[in-house]
Every structure is written in structure tokens, then in C-alpha cells.
Design an enzyme around this catalytic site. Structure first.
Site, short mmCIF file in Angstrom:
data_model
loop_
_atom_site.label_atom_id
_atom_site.label_comp_id
_atom_site.label_asym_id
_atom_site.label_seq_id
_atom_site.Cartn_x
_atom_site.Cartn_y
_atom_site.Cartn_z
N PHE A 1 -30.73 -4.66 21.78
CA PHE A 1 -30.45 -5.59 20.68
C PHE A 1 -31.42 -6.77 20.65
CE2 PHE A 1 -26.25 -3.60 21.25
CZ PHE A 1 -26.04 -3.16 19.94
N ALA B 1 -12.33 -6.21 9.38
CA ALA B 1 -12.36 -5.48 8.11
C ALA B 1 -11.45 -4.26 8.12
CB ALA B 1 -13.80 -5.07 7.78
N TRP B 2 -11.44 -3.53 9.22
CA TRP B 2 -10.64 -2.31 9.30
C TRP B 2 -9.16 -2.63 9.40
CZ3 TRP B 2 -10.67 2.71 8.42
CH2 TRP B 2 -9.70 3.51 9.03
N GLU C 1 -12.16 -9.07 22.78
CA GLU C 1 -11.44 -9.15 21.52
C GLU C 1 -9.94 -9.31 21.71
OE1 GLU C 1 -13.25 -7.43 17.77
OE2 GLU C 1 -11.67 -5.98 18.20
N PHE D 1 -26.28 -13.50 21.16
CA PHE D 1 -26.71 -12.89 22.42
C PHE D 1 -27.60 -11.69 22.12
CE2 PHE D 1 -22.62 -14.92 23.22
CZ PHE D 1 -22.93 -15.72 24.30
N ALA E 1 -22.09 -11.88 16.67
CA ALA E 1 -22.68 -10.67 17.24
C ALA E 1 -24.00 -10.39 16.54
CB ALA E 1 -21.72 -9.49 17.06
N VAL E 2 -24.95 -9.85 17.28
CA VAL E 2 -26.29 -9.66 16.74
C VAL E 2 -26.38 -8.47 15.79
CG1 VAL E 2 -27.12 -8.20 18.63
CG2 VAL E 2 -28.75 -9.66 17.40
N THR F 1 -29.26 -8.79 24.11
CA THR F 1 -29.37 -8.08 25.38
C THR F 1 -29.75 -6.63 25.13
OG1 THR F 1 -27.01 -7.52 25.33
CG2 THR F 1 -27.63 -9.56 26.45
#
Length: 319
Positions: free
Chosen positions: A102, A211-212, A278, A97, A188-189, A99
Site C-alpha cells: 500500500f 456501506a454494506w 473495527e 498508514f 485507510a489508504v 505499509t
């Protein structure tokens, strides 16, 4: 005489009907032929043990409680899978996406890096869903790569960008994408490919570890804890915390995920609850366990100090 006219009209109608069916279903026919080829070779699909060895990475979680592989550098043999998938002539879709801000430099960087590293040697279709298709950057793609752009349709009374995006994606999968690709990723872009993202990631459903939160305790995961929310997960439950950055699988499995998200967010809105994509993603994979789990190597935030477990970063995340 009247009988001859009626017979001629009937014959003409039959011919037109046959032509209509031929052209209307040609795309479906091609897709079914691809599916048949995959089905015919299904018995020859390499067993997990022939290409995946979790014992090579004793320092990490390499297998889930439901025995799905968690892909880390050193655990998989991509060449074994290449021999299988090359015979099938598969096509992989990658949807993103674009938008607002981005749609320019972040999108250009994403597509350029994906063209270089995403499923090298395979047919790939990049799907860009954007606010406007007129001001998108120019993309020069390599062989076996094609690109399609679609304008995101607006929805009345919809202030949730994720909901709007997922409604658009839902429509495109039903109308088009399911007939064009064997596997589909939504990404995600705001991330950049750094190394090869290959066929080891292909499966019926694919989830990306955050990752976190991978290095945190499950009780600290930011799951939705409100009992009235459709995304609710109790404190004593949960497997991993998954990142929205990468979701994949077969088109129909991705479609099912989207439908469950739309239902969940709609129910929450009805109950005057604000919830995130999420949180619903994590609820979905809590109930529908993914067949492939991507380690944080596939989406690492370079702002973090890189621990010794991270051997080979595939994608860099940029919040």
C-alpha cells in the site's frame, strides 16, 4: 568580586532560561493562540438548524437517536459552515498508514485524490506513517497543503499491525499533531476521493457508517459477541455499524479513541482473545456517541449495486 561573579552567573542563567522557555513553548503558544481564536468565536458557531435539514432526505436515516446529524447529499448547506470556519483559519490533519504494497500506487492515488478533494481552500497537513520513508512516491501538492512522513517504529512481540499503527499514531498526536491541527482524520489508504469532502464533516468526533451494513438489520451486525471481550456488545444493543475506513474529530478525541482501543485490545490479548480494530471501534462509538455521522456516500464500495439512497459518492472504497 565573588558577589559580582555570582550575580552575573545568575543573570546569565535567567536569560538562558527565558530563551529556552521561549523556543520550547513557541509551538505550544501558537497552538494555544489558535485554540483561543476558536474559543473566542465559539458563540458564533452556526446552530445545527442553520446548516442541516434532515427533512430534505426522508428516504434515509438523517438524524441519530442522540440527535447527531447523519450527513447525506442534500441535508447540509456547506456555505454556512464555510463562512464560520474561514474566519478561524483552521488546519485539518489527514493521517494515513502506508505499509507493504500500500506504500506505492494505492498511496499515490489516495494522496493525489485527497489533494484535489479533501477540505479544499483550507490548510491541510497530510501525515504519512510508513514502514520506510525512502521509497515513497513523489507527491506534487496544491496550495495550502503540506506533507509529513514518519517511519513506523517496530515493537517487540507485536504481531498486530493495527496495534502497532495505533501505538505510533498515539505517540505522534501527543508529540506533534495536537499542536498543529484543529481537526484530525485517520483514513485507510485503499480508497479514492471522488468529490469534495468538506467542512460539514468537522466535529468533536466523527464516525463513518459501513456501506454494506447500513442496509442490514442491527441484529445481524458483526459486533463482538463474546462476553469476555472488551469489545463486547449484546445482541439487543447497538446503533449503527461503523467502518474503520474513516475516523475523525479533534486531536484529543481521536487520541482518546486510540487509547481505549489499545486498552481493549491489550485486555483481550491478556485473556487470549483475538479481536479486530473495527470491533473495538464500534464498541467505542457505542459508548461515546459520535457528534457527526457520515453516510455511506462518504465511503461507498463500487462493487455493490448503487441504491437510490446514494446520490453523490464522496469516496470510493477498494478492499
Amino acid at each position: 568580586m565573588q558577589y559580582k561573579k555570582e550575580a552575573l552567573l545568575l543573570m546569565l542563567f535567567a536569560v538562558l532560561l527565558a530563551l529556552t522557555q521561549r523556543f520550547s513553548y513557541s509551538r505550544t503558544k501558537d497552538h494555544l493562540q489558535k485554540m483561543y481564536a476558536c474559543w473566542k468565536d465559539h458563540l458564533e458557531e452556526p446552530h445545527l438548524s442553520t446548516w442541516f435539514d434532515p427533512k430534505k432526505r426522508p428516504d434515509v436515516i438523517a438524524t441519530t437517536g442522540w440527535l447527531a446529524p447523519v450527513l447525506w447529499e442534500g441535508t447540509y448547506n456547506r456555505e454556512v459552515l464555510e463562512q464560520y470556519y474561514k474566519r478561524l483559519n483552521i488546519t485539518i490533519g489527514l493521517a494515513v498508514f502506508a505499509t507493504g504494497n500500500f506504500s506505492k500506487e494505492p498511496l499515490r492515488r489516495f494522496i493525489k485524490s485527497a489533494d484535489k478533494y479533501f477540505m479544499v481552500g483550507y490548510n491541510v497537513i497530510f501525515y504519512i506513517l510508513a514502514d520506510s520513508t525512502y521509497n515513497l512516491p513523489y507527491f506534487e501538492l496544491g496550495p495550502l497543503r503540506t506533507l509529513k512522513t514518519w517511519r513506523l517504529f517496530e515493537e517487540e512481540m507485536c504481531q498486530d499491525c493495527n496495534l502497532r499503527n495505533m501505538n505510533n499514531m498515539h505517540s505522534k498526536i501527543i508529540q506533534c499533531i495536537q499542536y498543529e491541527v484543529n481537526f484530525l482524520f485517520m483514513m485507510a489508504v485503499n480508497q479514492t476521493f471522488k468529490n469534495n469532502f468538506g467542512v460539514e464533516t468537522l466535529g468533536k468526533s466523527v464516525a463513518q457508517l459501513h456501506a454494506w451494513w447500513y442496509f442490514k438489520k442491527p441484529r445481524d451486525f458483526p459486533y463482538e459477541r463474546r462476553t469476555k471481550s472488551a469489545a463486547f456488545i449484546p445482541f439487543e444493543k447497538g446503533d449503527f455499524y461503523y467502518h474503520r475506513a474513516i475516523v475523525g474529530g479533534t486531536p484529543l478525541n481521536v487520541l482518546n479513541l486510540i487509547e481505549q482501543y489499545i486498552k481493549g485490545i491489550t485486555d483481550d490479548n491478556t485473556n487470549k482473545l483475538v479481536s479486530t480494530f473495527e470491533s473495538h471501534l464500534n464498541k467505542y462509538f457505542f459508548i461515546n456517541k459520535p457528534a457527526r455521522v457520515l453516510s455511506p456516500e462518504y465511503n461507498w464500495d463500487p462493487r455493490f449495486k448503487t441504491p437510490p439512497e446514494i446520490k453523490h459518492i464522496k469516496i470510493a472504497w477498494k478492499p
